[in-house]
Design an enzyme around this catalytic site. Structure first.
Site: not given
Ligand code: NOJ
Ligand code: CA
Length: 694
Positions: A494, A195, A469-470, A399
């Site tokens: 974000e 990132e 994500h990650e 999620h």
């Molecule tokens: C980082 C993620 O990129 C984001 O989309 C998510 O809302 C937060 N972590 C919490 O999981």
């Molecule tokens: Ca992220």
């Protein structure tokens, strides 16, 4: 192409060349035996079907080397291959080539979703068998494939007494760049989640960087080093030599004990890929990585549906809601129903809900083992919400933030996914904030690569798609597991809510397109309309984090940054009554074909994509901080047909800094003979829908 054709073409190429280190026999016969001593030997050679990309393989003073050229010009000069192991001598010296074989392949396959519906896998292959001349006398094969869009190679270690269980400490693969090409890179081994903002500098200046690594040589050739089919192995990073030469070295993400890969023969590594194109615009769509992955293993793909979605998400990033329980808790039953209603009314296929499950209270980055993936917070009626979503025909997207507590997640995988399946939840977004596992294994280590594969396989068992994500970087596994739909894996939207340096600069997405997105789809989460972020309190200044784009550019991102799951990321109230929102309702998420109309890394890109199964095109153009004008021939439209274009352009005086909101919406008739003028504001963009007229 048949082997015979391949040989004839290779021979023609050979006649043109003066190099004496090419073994004629290697290209004439599908299988040859080449005897080599420890001195410099003749080289084996492989050409792509169009004859432009060439690989040569040779032994020099007992070391095994490969080189790559394009149109006769060297791209990668002779580069070393090999490994070091724990408790065993390195496999790199005293080598000889014991044999080789050639093959040719031409097949076209379909994918259930993608930037293109049909993919041609057209390549020539050379397999080189190698052996140590001294004890322990280990044997291995290096397989090379030459495609028109680049080359790939991997190590194959057959079962043998001299090499059974092993631990790789280092992979010695080099990429000795022929010129000090300009590279667009993000660092690795720092904050280990990809990132970062991209930087551009010559190859010789690079420390350790992630792949895909995109480079432009002095003559404008574009070269991208990446990997394909990363399974049960550590992710590969690249490091330039300390002596400031142009050689990039493979660096494998380590486990806590410093080792890289533990395995047993028979074994093969991921493919190392070198994508090649004459100009940036030709890098996309790239199918090299997909072609180096095994075919789809999922027979029932009916649950795997590309869609747009909204979600209880941006409010948390703005700080108006929380993932944690309490007064600001976002994932309440009432909020979720409101989001589902909005999705149902606006052609969005799904609603994501973050923060619905127990475990967010406290330090969730460090206490990953506290997350439950089945127990909701008391103000979230999981069963009720799932039934409500079903009644509205909106997919509820689960999620699972792990906080890198992967063992905790693996323990719950089956029970969680079984629960989701029983509730009709067919998509899950996963998250891995944190740089290492508790034990200290790198985010991209073999352990994590294994974990990601386990999640995807378990998800497939329960009819669930994944948006990670990650993540581990994309290496084309969507071909084998098309339920692995999309991922973040870069600095996403974000960061415009809370990131350093005021958010992502206007050039960011014009770089992402030619770097991160070359590996596969990205969940960038576009569509922020409240550009000053007034919903977070008072309007933000250009120096504070906020999207540094015009509103029209937010629309264009739906076309430019490909993702089969595409978020309408802003709060529903920021879309209500806004005319440009119509584009988000209309835009497709699955494509028959993709064409890059023009593009320059870090400056601008314009992409046209044809909606799957429809005579309907979408065009997206974005620019960096400079305003630009393009004249675009619409010659990709059906000849002799009439179309209407709905254009969402930057309005008069639009500028990302102080006037990002004006969008000029216009309709006009167009056809394949039309040249469309696209005017982009500084930091701006344009989105166009083009529909056939009946
Ligand atoms: C980082 C993620 O990129 C984001 O989309 C998510 O809302 C937060 N972590 C919490 O999981
Ligand atoms: Ca992220």
């Amino acid at each position: 192409m048949t082997v015979r054709h391949h040989c004839a073409r290779a021979l023609r190429g050979l006649a043109r060349r003066t190099s004496t280190w090419v073994a004629l026999a290697a290209v004439m016969a599908p299988t040859i035996a080449a005897t080599q001593g420890t001195a410099t030997t003749e080289a084996l050679r492989l050409a792509s079907p169009d004859g432009r990309n060439e690989v040569t393989v040779l032994v020099r003073e007992g070391g095994l080397y490969y080189a790559v050229s394009r149109k006769g010009r060297p791209i990668v000069t002779p580069s070393r291959l090999g490994f070091t192991f724990r408790g065993a001598p390195p496999l790199k010296d005293g080598l000889r080539i014991t044999g080789s074989s050639n093959a040719a392949h031409d097949e076209t396959w379909s994918q259930p979703w993608g930037e293109v519906a049909r993919v041609r896998d057209h390549h020539n292959e050379l397999k080189v068998s190698v052996e140590e001349t001294q004890p322990p006398g280990r044997r291995f094969v290096v397989a090379f494939r030459a495609f028109n869009d680049g080359v790939g190679f991997r190590y194959e270690l057959p079962a043998q007494d001299a090499l059974r269980d092993f631990t790789i400490m280092e992979e010695l693969t080099e990429f000795a760049m022929a010129d000090d090409a300009r590279a667009w890179w993000i660092p690795s081994f720092r904050f280990n989640r990809y990132e970062y903002l991209y930087r551009a500098s010559p190859v010789s200046t690079l420390d350790t960087v992630h792949t895909p690594l995109t480079m432009e040589t002095k003559d404008g050739t574009h070269v991208v080093i990446h990997e394909a089919n990363l399974v049960d192995y550590a992710s590969m990073n690249l490091r330039a030599n300390k002596e400031q030469d142009r050689t990039l070295h493979a660096v494998l993400a380590p486990m806590a004990d410093g080792s890289a890969v533990t395995a047993r023969t028979p074994f093969h590594t991921p493919w190392r890929t070198i994508q090649l194109a004459d100009r940036a615009a030709d890098l996309v769509p790239s199918v090299l990585g997909l072609n180096l992955n095994p075919p789809n293993v999922i027979t029932n793909t009916s649950y795997i549906t590309p869609m747009k979605y909204n979600g209880i998400w941006w409010g948390m990033h703005l700080g108006t809601w929380s993932w944690e329980s309490g007064a600001k808790h976002g994932a309440t039953t009432a909020n979720t129903k409101r989001y589902i209603d909005f999705a149902a009314a606006n052609a969005l296929g799904g609603t994501l809900v973050e923060g619905w499950n127990i475990g967010w209270d406290g330090n969730w980055i460090e206490n990953g083992d506290k997350f439950s993936f089945t127990q909701p917070y008391p103000d979230y009626d999981l069963q009720g919400v799932a039934a409500y979503a079903k009644s509205k025909r909106v997919a509820l997207i689960g999620h699972n933030e792990t906080g890198m507590g992967v063992a905790n997640y693996e323990r719950q995988l089956d029970s969680a996914f079984a629960l989701y399946q029983s509730l009709g939840i067919t998509a899950v977004k996963t998250g891995y904030v944190g740089d290492k596992t508790r034990a200290g294994d790198a985010h991209h280590s073999q352990l994590m690569v294994r974990h990601f594969r386990k999640v995807v396989e378990t998800a497939a068992k329960y009819g669930i798609t994944i948006d990670a994500h990650e993540p581990i970087k994309d290496t084309g596994e969507r071909r084998t597991y098309p339920n692995m739909m999309t991922r973040e894996g870069a600095r996403g939207q974000e960061y415009n809510a809370w990131g350093g340096e005021g958010g992502n600069p206007p050039e960011h997405e014009t770089i992402l397109f030619f770097t991160r997105l070359l590996s596969g789809p990205m969940d960038y989460t576009p569509g922020i309309f409240d550009i000053f972020l007034t919903s977070a309190g008072k309007p933000r200044t250009p120096e504070q984090p906020r999207p540094r784009t015009t509103l029209a550019k937010q629309l264009a991102l739906y076309v430019v940054l490909y993702s089969p799951l595409q978020m309408a990321a802003d709060l529903p109230e920021n879309y209500e009554g806004k005319a440009p929102f119509q584009f988000i309702r209309d835009v497709a998420v699955d494509w028959d074909t993709t064409r890059v109309l023009t593009g320059k890394i870090g400056d601008y890109v314009v992409v046209a994509r044809k909606a799957k199964g429809k005579d309907e095109w979408f065009v997206g153009g974005i620019t960096d901080e400079e305003g630009r004008t393009f004249d675009l021939p619409l010659n990709f439209l059906g000849a002799g047909k009439r179309y209407v274009a709905e254009v969402y352009a930057d309005g008069p005086g639009a500028h990302w800094r102080d006037n990002p909101l004006p969008v000029a919406i216009a309709r006009r008739p167009v056809s394949a003979t039309t040249t469309l003028r696209m005017v982009l504001a500084p930091g701006g963009g344009q989105a166009i829908r083009i529909r056939a007229q009946r």
